[in-house]
Design a protein around this motif. Sequence first.
Motif, PDB file in Angstrom:
ATOM      1  N   TYR A 314       0.836  -1.208   0.000  1.00 15.03           N
ATOM      2  CA  TYR A 314       0.000   0.000   0.000  1.00 15.03           C
ATOM      3  C   TYR A 314       0.869   1.256   0.000  1.00 15.03           C
ATOM      4  N   ILE A 315       1.891   1.282   0.846  1.00 14.34           N
ATOM      5  CA  ILE A 315       2.779   2.440   0.910  1.00 14.34           C
ATOM      6  C   ILE A 315       3.514   2.621  -0.416  1.00 14.34           C
ATOM      7  N   ALA A 316       3.974   1.509  -0.989  1.00 16.13           N
ATOM      8  CA  ALA A 316       4.698   1.599  -2.268  1.00 16.13           C
ATOM      9  C   ALA A 316       3.794   2.108  -3.384  1.00 16.13           C
ATOM     10  N   ASN A 317       2.537   1.654  -3.408  1.00 22.15           N
ATOM     11  CA  ASN A 317       1.623   2.045  -4.481  1.00 22.15           C
ATOM     12  C   ASN A 317       1.094   3.463  -4.326  1.00 22.15           C
ATOM     13  N   VAL A 318       0.738   3.837  -3.112  1.00 23.81           N
ATOM     14  CA  VAL A 318       0.084   5.130  -2.879  1.00 23.81           C
ATOM     15  C   VAL A 318       1.110   6.250  -2.705  1.00 23.81           C
ATOM     16  N   ALA A 319       2.156   5.991  -1.909  1.00 23.47           N
ATOM     17  CA  ALA A 319       3.156   7.025  -1.648  1.00 23.47           C
ATOM     18  C   ALA A 319       4.346   6.941  -2.596  1.00 23.47           C
ATOM     19  N   GLN A 377      -0.673   9.944   3.647  1.00 20.89           N
ATOM     20  CA  GLN A 377       0.459  10.045   2.730  1.00 20.89           C
ATOM     21  C   GLN A 377       0.807  11.489   2.382  1.00 20.89           C
ATOM     22  N   ASN A 378       0.265  12.434   3.147  1.00 17.80           N
ATOM     23  CA  ASN A 378       0.546  13.862   2.904  1.00 17.80           C
ATOM     24  C   ASN A 378       1.829  14.285   3.617  1.00 17.80           C
ATOM     25  N   GLY A 379       2.945  13.795   3.142  1.00 19.63           N
ATOM     26  CA  GLY A 379       4.231  14.159   3.745  1.00 19.63           C
ATOM     27  C   GLY A 379       4.713  13.089   4.695  1.00 19.63           C
ATOM     28  N   LEU A 380       6.028  12.979   4.813  1.00 17.14           N
ATOM     29  CA  LEU A 380       6.639  11.950   5.653  1.00 17.14           C
ATOM     30  C   LEU A 380       6.280  12.082   7.130  1.00 17.14           C
ATOM     31  N   PRO A 381       6.296  13.301   7.730  1.00 17.65           N
ATOM     32  CA  PRO A 381       5.921  13.406   9.153  1.00 17.65           C
ATOM     33  C   PRO A 381       4.506  12.913   9.425  1.00 17.65           C
ATOM     34  N   THR A 382       3.566  13.233   8.539  1.00 17.30           N
ATOM     35  CA  THR A 382       2.186  12.772   8.718  1.00 17.30           C
ATOM     36  C   THR A 382       2.106  11.258   8.623  1.00 17.30           C
ATOM     37  N   THR A 383       2.840  10.683   7.660  1.00 19.67           N
ATOM     38  CA  THR A 383       2.846   9.232   7.501  1.00 19.67           C
ATOM     39  C   THR A 383       3.362   8.545   8.757  1.00 19.67           C
ATOM     40  N   ILE A 384       4.462   9.052   9.303  1.00 20.61           N
ATOM     41  CA  ILE A 384       5.053   8.460  10.514  1.00 20.61           C
ATOM     42  C   ILE A 384       4.077   8.536  11.680  1.00 20.61           C
TER      43      ILE A 384
END
Length: 494
Positions: A314-319, A377-384
Amino acid sequence: MRSLAPGIKLITSFSRDSWYRFFILLLTFVFYTTYHLSRKPISIVKSQLHRNCSNVIHPADRNITDNDTWCDWAPFDQNNYRNLFGVLDNCFLVAYAIGMFFSGIFGERLPLRYYLSSGMILSGIFTALFGLGFYWQIHSLWYYCLVQALNGLVQTTGWPAVVACVGNWFGKGKRGFIMGVWNSHTSVGNILGSLIAGVYVSSAWGLSFIVPGIIIAVAGVICFLFLVEKPEDVNCTPPQHHESVEQEPLLRNSSSNEEIFSTNTSTAVETVEDHTEAISFCGALRIPGVVEFSLCLLFAKLVSYTFLYWLPLYIANVAHFDPKEAGDLSTLFDVGGIVGGILAGLISDYSGGRATTCCAMLIIAAPMLFLYNKIGQNGLPTTICMLLWCGALVNGPYALITTAVSADLGTHECLRGNSRALSTVTAIIDGTGSIGAAVGPLLAGLISPTGWNNVFYMLIAADVLACLLLSRLVYKEVRGWCGYTTRLRGFKEI
């Protein structure tokens, strides 16, 4: 007279029994860590088995006939690759779910050292066989499905065996916090499995399976050499598995659980003498709370295992991260799971409400899953941040049910703390949960082609159902807090 060094004072302050108990707790932690370490690589490798080949540089010495699938690994180079991944996951999880109901029975009747060590070595062999398909150039779906199914069967040796071993060494002193910390082996194994698989996924994905397979097989040898099944085997003091009326019960300050474990049902379950005979399957089902928590775990594990098997893809496909980065990011979900399991244990210890703690975390998890899908997936900090929150809220109830709740139910007063009964109860609860673990990834494989939004709607619905299944127990716990429950004789006020 000379004073001892502080370190030596600390060492000698613990008794021989304490050191052995710590040693067994550490060993079982490591053993089950390797079980989950060997399960994780498939979720990391998925994004390598089927890639967007148009973004991959063509090798100069290779004749490319299909620009879209030339870099994929057959048979996963088809348009229905997500369905094939779902079938692959399901082969492991269905075999695991079926085998789990029988594994508890075997774990009660076979020597735990032999049972656990043989299961770990066989699991290492089957995990490595999956990776050897890369070097043997195997492109048959049936080969990978067969290896996954056999691996699922032998992996059922793990959980009932380690719980039974811990039950032999530890009596009524278990608490949610201790079990929550110990249960972090699940997340630690997922994290280590992701990191190890991520090292090799882009270069030689076969090693992503072979290395974890070697690790769990080596752990199986260590188990055979060092595991001590019972305190009596090394002249240690056996734990107290049941308490007299003057002593504090396992469920301290828990009026709600006292009602759940009421004496009205004590005649429904056959009393088991200390370590003489195992409880029957039907007898375990009649323990109050077993059915509700088992069905709740079915849906909670459905959500957790869908993330376990599909989150990196999911992360690979969406982000649009590469396979290694997606695998590394997915470990944050398990980091959150460690914190969530410990918090769930602490909260349930303090409040005395196992069911209410699970229900509250599941209720909060539902909108958090919706937010992760929308803004995660709106930016790395949000994802974390979102991965940590979702991991804590999804895995917290799962961890609490499989550890502290299983210990509570498996040491019901009518069972007199028989650890052999604990193995059966644990197998029933985790086996039912494993049905959800099998269904979740399969549904994700079938639904994901219609859009990831629908997958998350399915996960949210599962969370809501898990909450509803606990409603009766939550109601009893709340009534107990409000003073409507009559305390059983022998339960002390705090």
